[in-house]
Each structure stands twice: as structure tokens, then as C-alpha cells.
Write a protein that holds these residues in place. Structure first.
Motif, PDB file in Angstrom:
ATOM      1  N   LYS A  58       0.835  -1.204   0.000  1.00 17.03           N
ATOM      2  CA  LYS A  58       0.000   0.000   0.000  1.00 17.03           C
ATOM      3  C   LYS A  58       0.871   1.256   0.000  1.00 17.03           C
ATOM      4  CE  LYS A  58      -3.629   2.461   2.457  1.00 17.03           C
ATOM      5  NZ  LYS A  58      -4.539   2.479   3.592  1.00 17.03           N
ATOM      6  N   ALA A  59       1.914   1.259   0.826  1.00 17.67           N
ATOM      7  CA  ALA A  59       2.809   2.414   0.877  1.00 17.67           C
ATOM      8  C   ALA A  59       3.515   2.607  -0.464  1.00 17.67           C
ATOM      9  CB  ALA A  59       3.836   2.242   2.000  1.00 17.67           C
ATOM     10  N   ASP A  60       3.928   1.508  -1.090  1.00 21.88           N
ATOM     11  CA  ASP A  60       4.580   1.601  -2.404  1.00 21.88           C
ATOM     12  C   ASP A  60       3.627   2.165  -3.450  1.00 21.88           C
ATOM     13  OD1 ASP A  60       6.888   0.565  -1.315  1.00 21.88           O
ATOM     14  OD2 ASP A  60       6.566  -1.470  -2.096  1.00 21.88           O
ATOM     15  N   ASP A  61       2.391   1.678  -3.456  1.00 23.90           N
ATOM     16  CA  ASP A  61       1.404   2.163  -4.427  1.00 23.90           C
ATOM     17  C   ASP A  61       1.125   3.651  -4.239  1.00 23.90           C
ATOM     18  OD1 ASP A  61       1.232  -0.393  -5.455  1.00 23.90           O
ATOM     19  OD2 ASP A  61      -0.652  -0.877  -4.426  1.00 23.90           O
ATOM     20  N   LEU A  62       0.968   4.071  -2.982  1.00 18.23           N
ATOM     21  CA  LEU A  62       0.719   5.492  -2.724  1.00 18.23           C
ATOM     22  C   LEU A  62       1.946   6.334  -3.060  1.00 18.23           C
ATOM     23  CD1 LEU A  62      -1.351   5.314   0.588  1.00 18.23           C
ATOM     24  CD2 LEU A  62      -2.170   5.926  -1.702  1.00 18.23           C
ATOM     25  N   ALA A  67       4.368  10.364  -6.600  1.00 14.66           N
ATOM     26  CA  ALA A  67       5.433  10.762  -7.520  1.00 14.66           C
ATOM     27  C   ALA A  67       4.891  11.152  -8.891  1.00 14.66           C
ATOM     28  CB  ALA A  67       6.442   9.633  -7.664  1.00 14.66           C
ATOM     29  N   THR A  68       3.795  10.524  -9.295  1.00 18.88           N
ATOM     30  CA  THR A  68       3.227  10.826 -10.618  1.00 18.88           C
ATOM     31  C   THR A  68       2.193  11.938 -10.568  1.00 18.88           C
ATOM     32  OG1 THR A  68       1.552   9.099 -10.358  1.00 18.88           O
ATOM     33  CG2 THR A  68       3.606   8.490 -11.486  1.00 18.88           C
ATOM     34  N   GLY A  69       1.853  12.390  -9.366  1.00 17.30           N
ATOM     35  CA  GLY A  69       0.878  13.472  -9.236  1.00 17.30           C
ATOM     36  C   GLY A  69      -0.552  13.006  -9.203  1.00 17.30           C
ATOM     37  N   ASP A  70      -0.776  11.714  -9.105  1.00 21.35           N
ATOM     38  CA  ASP A  70      -2.134  11.177  -9.070  1.00 21.35           C
ATOM     39  C   ASP A  70      -2.734  11.139  -7.673  1.00 21.35           C
ATOM     40  OD1 ASP A  70      -2.026  10.773 -11.796  1.00 21.35           O
ATOM     41  OD2 ASP A  70      -1.348   8.686 -11.615  1.00 21.35           O
ATOM     42  N   LEU A  71      -1.957  11.445  -6.664  1.00 23.49           N
ATOM     43  CA  LEU A  71      -2.426  11.395  -5.280  1.00 23.49           C
ATOM     44  C   LEU A  71      -2.867  12.787  -4.858  1.00 23.49           C
ATOM     45  CD1 LEU A  71      -2.695   9.463  -2.854  1.00 23.49           C
ATOM     46  CD2 LEU A  71      -0.439  10.196  -2.139  1.00 23.49           C
ATOM     47  N   THR A  72      -4.110  12.901  -4.425  1.00 25.16           N
ATOM     48  CA  THR A  72      -4.629  14.215  -4.046  1.00 25.16           C
ATOM     49  C   THR A  72      -4.187  14.625  -2.649  1.00 25.16           C
ATOM     50  OG1 THR A  72      -6.692  13.195  -3.297  1.00 25.16           O
ATOM     51  CG2 THR A  72      -6.635  14.016  -5.557  1.00 25.16           C
ATOM     52  N   ASP A  73      -4.103  13.670  -1.729  1.00 24.07           N
ATOM     53  CA  ASP A  73      -3.707  13.977  -0.353  1.00 24.07           C
ATOM     54  C   ASP A  73      -2.382  13.292  -0.041  1.00 24.07           C
ATOM     55  OD1 ASP A  73      -6.033  15.464   0.221  1.00 24.07           O
ATOM     56  OD2 ASP A  73      -7.146  13.612   0.603  1.00 24.07           O
ATOM     57  N   VAL A  74      -1.320  14.083  -0.014  1.00 24.88           N
ATOM     58  CA  VAL A  74       0.017  13.534   0.219  1.00 24.88           C
ATOM     59  C   VAL A  74       0.131  12.944   1.621  1.00 24.88           C
ATOM     60  CG1 VAL A  74       2.479  14.084   0.261  1.00 24.88           C
ATOM     61  CG2 VAL A  74       1.003  15.136  -1.441  1.00 24.88           C
ATOM     62  N   HIS A  75      -0.666  13.444   2.556  1.00 23.61           N
ATOM     63  CA  HIS A  75      -0.580  12.912   3.913  1.00 23.61           C
ATOM     64  C   HIS A  75      -0.977  11.441   3.966  1.00 23.61           C
ATOM     65  CE1 HIS A  75      -4.870  14.032   3.814  1.00 23.61           C
ATOM     66  NE2 HIS A  75      -5.030  13.093   4.733  1.00 23.61           N
ATOM     67  N   ASP A  76      -1.794  10.963   3.023  1.00 23.03           N
ATOM     68  CA  ASP A  76      -2.127   9.534   2.980  1.00 23.03           C
ATOM     69  C   ASP A  76      -0.871   8.697   2.746  1.00 23.03           C
ATOM     70  OD1 ASP A  76      -4.827   9.993   3.395  1.00 23.03           O
ATOM     71  OD2 ASP A  76      -5.310   9.994   1.245  1.00 23.03           O
ATOM     72  N   MET A  78       2.237   9.655   3.504  1.00 24.85           N
ATOM     73  CA  MET A  78       3.091   9.773   4.687  1.00 24.85           C
ATOM     74  C   MET A  78       2.624   8.819   5.790  1.00 24.85           C
ATOM     75  SD  MET A  78       5.466  11.752   3.809  1.00 24.85           S
ATOM     76  CE  MET A  78       6.252  11.851   5.390  1.00 24.85           C
ATOM     77  N   ILE A  79       1.316   8.728   5.981  1.00 28.27           N
ATOM     78  CA  ILE A  79       0.771   7.821   6.990  1.00 28.27           C
ATOM     79  C   ILE A  79       1.087   6.377   6.629  1.00 28.27           C
ATOM     80  CG2 ILE A  79      -1.375   6.922   7.980  1.00 28.27           C
ATOM     81  CD1 ILE A  79      -2.458   9.830   7.765  1.00 28.27           C
ATOM     82  N   ALA A  80       0.874   5.998   5.371  1.00 26.39           N
ATOM     83  CA  ALA A  80       1.137   4.626   4.926  1.00 26.39           C
ATOM     84  C   ALA A  80       2.621   4.287   5.028  1.00 26.39           C
ATOM     85  CB  ALA A  80       0.643   4.432   3.497  1.00 26.39           C
ATOM     86  N   ALA A  81       3.480   5.233   4.665  1.00 28.83           N
ATOM     87  CA  ALA A  81       4.922   4.985   4.739  1.00 28.83           C
ATOM     88  C   ALA A  81       5.381   4.813   6.186  1.00 28.83           C
ATOM     89  CB  ALA A  81       5.687   6.127   4.076  1.00 28.83           C
ATOM     90  N   THR A  82       4.855   5.629   7.082  1.00 30.49           N
ATOM     91  CA  THR A  82       5.205   5.510   8.499  1.00 30.49           C
ATOM     92  C   THR A  82       4.696   4.199   9.075  1.00 30.49           C
ATOM     93  OG1 THR A  82       5.147   7.907   8.733  1.00 30.49           O
ATOM     94  CG2 THR A  82       5.011   6.618  10.756  1.00 30.49           C
ATOM     95  N   LYS A  83       3.481   3.819   8.692  1.00 31.24           N
ATOM     96  CA  LYS A  83       2.926   2.545   9.160  1.00 31.24           C
ATOM     97  C   LYS A  83       3.777   1.375   8.662  1.00 31.24           C
ATOM     98  CE  LYS A  83      -1.452   0.066   9.394  1.00 31.24           C
ATOM     99  NZ  LYS A  83      -2.860   0.046   8.977  1.00 31.24           N
ATOM    100  N   ALA A  84       4.208   1.437   7.409  1.00 28.60           N
ATOM    101  CA  ALA A  84       5.059   0.378   6.858  1.00 28.60           C
ATOM    102  C   ALA A  84       6.401   0.321   7.587  1.00 28.60           C
ATOM    103  CB  ALA A  84       5.276   0.602   5.362  1.00 28.60           C
ATOM    104  N   GLU A  85       6.954   1.487   7.889  1.00 26.43           N
ATOM    105  CA  GLU A  85       8.227   1.531   8.605  1.00 26.43           C
ATOM    106  C   GLU A  85       8.097   0.924  10.008  1.00 26.43           C
ATOM    107  OE1 GLU A  85      11.538   4.790  10.158  1.00 26.43           O
ATOM    108  OE2 GLU A  85       9.748   5.478   9.114  1.00 26.43           O
ATOM    109  N   LEU A  86       7.050   1.295  10.716  1.00 24.17           N
ATOM    110  CA  LEU A  86       6.852   0.776  12.069  1.00 24.17           C
ATOM    111  C   LEU A  86       6.562  -0.723  12.062  1.00 24.17           C
ATOM    112  CD1 LEU A  86       4.779   3.679  13.651  1.00 24.17           C
ATOM    113  CD2 LEU A  86       7.159   3.072  14.110  1.00 24.17           C
ATOM    114  N   THR A  87       5.793  -1.178  11.090  1.00 27.97           N
ATOM    115  CA  THR A  87       5.498  -2.601  10.990  1.00 27.97           C
ATOM    116  C   THR A  87       6.763  -3.399  10.693  1.00 27.97           C
ATOM    117  OG1 THR A  87       3.277  -2.060  10.187  1.00 27.97           O
ATOM    118  CG2 THR A  87       4.025  -4.302   9.842  1.00 27.97           C
ATOM    119  N   THR A  88       7.613  -2.870   9.840  1.00 28.53           N
ATOM    120  CA  THR A  88       8.878  -3.524   9.533  1.00 28.53           C
ATOM    121  C   THR A  88       9.777  -3.570  10.767  1.00 28.53           C
ATOM    122  OG1 THR A  88       8.734  -2.796   7.238  1.00 28.53           O
ATOM    123  CG2 THR A  88      10.902  -3.479   8.023  1.00 28.53           C
TER     124      THR A  88
END
Length: 110
Positions: A58-62, A67-76, A78-88
Motif C-alpha cells: 500500500k505504501a509503495d502504491d501510494l 510521484a506521478t501526481g495522481d495522489l490528491t492527499d500527500v498525507h495519505d 506519509m501515513i502509509a509509509a510511516t505505518k510500513a516503517e513501524l510494521t517492519t
């Protein structure tokens, strides 16, 4: 080794009997006086690894969408990346603790 391969290996080795590791579903409580099949532990481990894979995907997809500009809310992202980091980090910590416990048991036998 991929997560699917680890899960398959765990599923194939799940027939190893364990003593008193049947989970009741509450926070780490173990019950039972006889041997169980061990599939509960293998399934929990496989589920945890699958969750890690899902969170990272999910973090990779977001990240790609951001990066391509298709994401309207960048905070989504950031949340997914942080969750992935903590889970790892949690998964690595649990692995390290399991290895420490295994090594301690092996020292006790010698």
C-alpha cells in the motif's frame, strides 16, 4: 525468500506438535494442557507476515501515485509509509527476540 514462500514453509511445517500454545484470542494468553497441532502459531505468523507485505505494498502504491501526481492527499502516503516503517521495525524486533530466545535455549542444552 519471499513472504509467500515463508508462509508456505510455515504451513507445511505446521504439523509439528507443540505443548500448551493454543491461543484463546486474548492478548498472548495460552491455554491447554495437551499437545496442539501448532497451526495456530503458524497461521498467526503467516498472517503477520502477510500484513507486513500488504502494508508495504500500500505504501509503495501510494508512493508511486504521489510521484506521478495522481495522489490528491500527500498525507495519505506519509501515513502509509510511516505505518510500513513501524510494521517492519516490529517484525525485525520480533525476529531478533526469537533468535535470542533460540540461542539461549541452545546454550542451556550444552
Amino acid at each position: 525468500m519471499s513472504i509467500a514462500a515463508i508462509g508456505a514453509a510455515l504451513a507445511s511445517s505446521a504439523s509439528v506438535p507443540t505443548t500448551g500454545l493454543a491461543s484463546t484470542g486474548s492478548a498472548g494468553a495460552a491455554t491447554g494442557t495437551g499437545a496442539t497441532s501448532g497451526t495456530g502459531f503458524a497461521q498467526a505468523l503467516e498472517g503477520g507476515l502477510q500484513n507486513l507485505s500488504d502494508v508495504q505494498t500500500k505504501a509503495d502504491d501510494l508512493g508511486v501515485k504521489a510521484a506521478t501526481g495522481d495522489l490528491t492527499d500527500v498525507h495519505d502516503y506519509m501515513i502509509a509509509a510511516t505505518k510500513a516503517e513501524l510494521t517492519t521495525e516490529l517484525t525485525v524486533t520480533l525476529r531478533n527476540k526469537a533468535l535470542d530466545a533460540f540461542n539461549e535455549i541452545m546454550r542451556m542444552q550444552g
